[in-house]
Structure formats: C-alpha cells, structure tokens
Design a protein around this motif. Structure first.
Motif, PDB file in Angstrom:
ATOM      1  N   ILE A   1      45.916  48.714  13.280  1.00  0.00           N
ATOM      2  CA  ILE A   1      45.420  47.431  12.793  1.00  0.00           C
ATOM      3  C   ILE A   1      46.061  47.143  11.444  1.00  0.00           C
ATOM      4  O   ILE A   1      46.757  48.003  10.884  1.00  0.00           O
ATOM      5  CB  ILE A   1      43.886  47.411  12.659  1.00  0.00           C
ATOM      6  CG1 ILE A   1      43.429  48.473  11.647  1.00  0.00           C
ATOM      7  CG2 ILE A   1      43.215  47.621  14.003  1.00  0.00           C
ATOM      8  CD1 ILE A   1      41.956  48.382  11.311  1.00  0.00           C
ATOM      9  N   GLN A   2      45.825  45.936  10.921  1.00  0.00           N
ATOM     10  CA  GLN A   2      46.463  45.560   9.660  1.00  0.00           C
ATOM     11  C   GLN A   2      45.436  45.287   8.568  1.00  0.00           C
ATOM     12  O   GLN A   2      44.406  44.642   8.802  1.00  0.00           O
ATOM     13  CB  GLN A   2      47.340  44.321   9.860  1.00  0.00           C
ATOM     14  CG  GLN A   2      48.594  44.599  10.688  1.00  0.00           C
ATOM     15  CD  GLN A   2      49.524  43.414  10.711  1.00  0.00           C
ATOM     16  OE1 GLN A   2      49.110  42.268  10.599  1.00  0.00           O
ATOM     17  NE2 GLN A   2      50.823  43.687  10.849  1.00  0.00           N
ATOM     18  N   LEU A   3      45.755  45.784   7.384  1.00  0.00           N
ATOM     19  CA  LEU A   3      44.994  45.492   6.174  1.00  0.00           C
ATOM     20  C   LEU A   3      45.812  44.492   5.365  1.00  0.00           C
ATOM     21  O   LEU A   3      46.967  44.756   5.020  1.00  0.00           O
ATOM     22  CB  LEU A   3      44.758  46.764   5.358  1.00  0.00           C
ATOM     23  CG  LEU A   3      44.195  46.590   3.948  1.00  0.00           C
ATOM     24  CD1 LEU A   3      42.753  46.090   3.996  1.00  0.00           C
ATOM     25  CD2 LEU A   3      44.278  47.900   3.168  1.00  0.00           C
ATOM     26  N   LYS A   4      45.219  43.338   5.067  1.00  0.00           N
ATOM     27  CA  LYS A   4      45.920  42.274   4.342  1.00  0.00           C
ATOM     28  C   LYS A   4      45.399  42.224   2.904  1.00  0.00           C
ATOM     29  O   LYS A   4      44.204  42.030   2.679  1.00  0.00           O
ATOM     30  CB  LYS A   4      45.699  40.936   5.041  1.00  0.00           C
ATOM     31  CG  LYS A   4      46.394  39.750   4.388  1.00  0.00           C
ATOM     32  CD  LYS A   4      46.097  38.482   5.173  1.00  0.00           C
ATOM     33  CE  LYS A   4      46.694  37.254   4.505  1.00  0.00           C
ATOM     34  NZ  LYS A   4      46.341  36.016   5.249  1.00  0.00           N
ATOM     35  N   ILE A   5      46.299  42.396   1.947  1.00  0.00           N
ATOM     36  CA  ILE A   5      45.932  42.371   0.531  1.00  0.00           C
ATOM     37  C   ILE A   5      46.554  41.131  -0.112  1.00  0.00           C
ATOM     38  O   ILE A   5      47.768  40.943  -0.064  1.00  0.00           O
ATOM     39  CB  ILE A   5      46.420  43.637  -0.186  1.00  0.00           C
ATOM     40  CG1 ILE A   5      45.765  44.879   0.446  1.00  0.00           C
ATOM     41  CG2 ILE A   5      46.109  43.570  -1.677  1.00  0.00           C
ATOM     42  CD1 ILE A   5      46.312  46.190  -0.081  1.00  0.00           C
TER      43      ILE A   5
END
Length: 364
Positions: free
Chosen positions: A323-327
């Motif tokens: 999955i992706q973590l968006k900062i």
C-alpha cells in the motif's frame, strides 16, 4: 582462466557493494555521559542546568527529531540542524527546582534517525527547602489544596494491563475535604484516597488507566477537572493532565508465533524532500509492504506537525501486498527553514509495532 577469475571477482564485488554502502550509511549518537548528578543544592537557586555532549560516530548526518522530558519541570534544548559524521553537539537540560524540595530523578528521551531511535538521559539531585516545614507539601496551589503535580505521565501502557498512578495533595482549608471530578474520559477511573481528607491532612488523587477502553494507539493526552465543595461546576483552570503511550503487549508470543505474524517493510527509511521552493504543497510517496504471513493492520498513522499531513491508502495489507503512504508538506504553514519531523506508523507487527519515519528538507 585468470581473466575469468578476475571477472567473477568484480561481479561479486559490485554485487555486494550496494549492501556495504547501505550498511555504512547510518548515523550513530554517542554520549560522553548519560547521567548527571546535580548533588544537593538550595531551592533558592531556582533552576540548574547541565549539558550532555555527544558525537556522531556514524557515516551519515545525524538528525535529532525531538527531545522530551518525563516532567514539565525539566526543559531540554537540542540542535535542530543535522550533525555531520564525526562532528559533535550538546543537549542542554534545565531543571526548575522552585517549589520542589527533596530528591528527584528525571528522564530525558532523545529521538533521532539512529538505530535504536531512542536513547534516555538521566538527571538527579536533592533540593534543600528553605523556610518550609518538613511536613508541608510543596507543589501547585489550586483553590484550597496543594498538589505535588498537575500532570500524571503513565509513559508506556499496554492494552491488557490497566495501570494506576496517583498524585498527592494537601488540604489547606479548615474543613474536611471531598473532591469531585468532572469531564473524566471513559478509559480513566478517578477517585480520592481517602474519601475525605481532614483539615491540614494529606490525600491522593488516584487514576486508573484502561488502555483497551481508550481505543487508540501511540501517544495520547487527556485531562479532567477537579470540582471543589460549594462549586456548581468545575473551573477549567483546575485541571489534571494525563499522558500515555498506548501499546500492545507482545512479550508472551513464541518465536513460532512471531514467524507467522505480519511484517512491515518500508521502501524508504527517510523521506528527504531536499530543497523546497515556493509555497505550493509537495508530496512524497512511501510504499509499505507486508512481508509476513498474516494480514498487517495499520492501527494509526500520525505526526506532530501542522506543516505536514500523512494519509494511507488502506488500513489492512494482505501478505505480499503493498500500500502507499502519502506525505504532503505545506510550505505556507512553516515558520522555520528546516523541515525536521517524523511520521509514526503503528501496526500489529509484533517485532516492529511502531515505525518512526524521519521527514526532512529545507525551505527556500
């Protein structure tokens, strides 16, 4: 044959060189000392200060992300700029002794982009009171009582292990005292011990923390109010603060259970935005993969800065999936030229339940 042998040598060398470079690219903080004893001194001095000197003995820049203390009476100061390899720095710690006679032992927690990411410094001493009777309680004045403190730090609490802390107080009125407590969060149970305190007597405010009932993870801060006799409602100034770091206890798991558990792996160990120009938000993406054998549950993603937000695409990750973590960083909200923050990811990985991801950069 000699040419072929040399060819194999260079192939092996270049195959392992990235791993060697990665292994060496790690900062390390080494303190000259981690304990400081102020000895005995007079309360009239007010505050005392010491310095903990350190050196970056690693191979890459050292970034101290935050330094906190176990009590509001202790104030740490630390360098905000990265410390280059081989360079030194210092952490300044000030203890406010005013109104706090007696022995003390305080912890100072240093968080950095090292492994492990937390180190503990200790200060201690003995404060000699002046102009006070030895039986009188010193601390915070509130209505008709004197409290030893208005903050109860539980530090680490576990979901299956309720904990109890108490803070002492003295009844400075001429009447028996029964305190009432309002706006108490559901996961806290608060009571006075004993139920009634005689004039001039001492008692305790006892707080039980049920971490499972909080339905939260990581650092949490709560508060409740004290209502004194004769008041129709509690004053917002008569406040007790409760802090805790909520965790799950994995100490009872066997090695076999840990092998079958989820495992969180990030494709970056630091998010470096480099130079950030202009006032438009900038975004970085971090891939999170579950390399374990059970579903990885993302329990909480948080950070301590209004300059930055962190969002995640899904809260559950199947084995082998990513999955992706968006900062997102908003330059308009910063008051500093340096971006030096962390994103905290709390999961059900028993080996690494909390991942601390440094986020750095420079605003131009």
């Amino acid at each position: 044959m000699e040419i072929i042998s040399r060819l194999y040598f260079f192939i092996i060398l270049f195959s392992f060189s990235p791993l060697l470079l990665f292994a060496q690219s790690s900062p390390k903080i080494e303190f000259t000392e981690t304990n400081h004893d102020f000895g005995s001194f007079s309360e009239s001095i007010g505050s005392v200060t010491c310095e903990f000197k350190f050196k970056n003995t690693g191979d890459s820049p050292l970034v101290i992300t935050r330094v906190t203390a176990s009590c509001g009476c202790t104030r740490p100061e630390y360098p905000k700029e990265p410390i280059a390899s081989g360079k030194t720095g210092k952490i300044k710690v000030t203890y406010n002794a005013k109104g706090r006679p007696g022995r003390f032992l305080k912890n100072v927690y240093v968080y950095a982009n090292t492994d492990p990411d937390k180190q503990i410094l200790y200060i201690k001493g003995n404060v000699n009171s002046e102009g006070r009777s030895t039986g009188a309680l010193s601390g915070v004045k509130m209505e008709g009582i004197t409290l030893k403190s208005t903050h109860l730090p539980f530090f680490e609490v576990y979901t299956r292990q309720p904990r109890v802390l108490s803070v002492g107080f003295e009844n400075n009125t001429h009447s028996p005292l029964k305190l009432n407590f309002e706006r108490v969060p559901l996961h806290l149970t608060v009571k006075q011990v004993p139920d009634v305190v005689a004039p001039g007597g001492k008692g305790e405010i006892e707080v039980e923390y049920d971490a499972a009932a909080a339905k939260d993870w990581g650092m949490r801060r709560d508060e409740f109010l004290i209502r004194f006799p004769g008041e129709s409602m509690a004053s917002p100034f008569n406040k007790i603060t409760v802090s805790a770091d909520i965790r799950e206890d994995y100490s009872g798991l066997s090695e076999e259970q840990k092998e079958k558990a989820p495992k969180i792996v990030l494709d970056k160990n630091t998010v470096d935005f480099g130079d950030i120009s202009g006032d438009k938000p900038v975004v970085a993406v971090v891939n999170i993969t579950n390399e374990g054998k059970m579903n990885l549950q993302i329990r909480k993603v948080s950070n301590e800065s209004s300059v930055m937000t962190a969002t995640i695409s899904r809260m559950s990750v199947q084995p082998g999936k990513t999955i992706q973590l968006k900062i997102t960083v908003n330059p308009r909200k910063t008051r500093s030229r340096l971006l030096n923050q962390r994103v905290f990811i709390i999961t059900n990985d028993p080996v690494t339940p909390t991942v601390s991801l440094p986020v750095i950069g420079n605003f131009k």
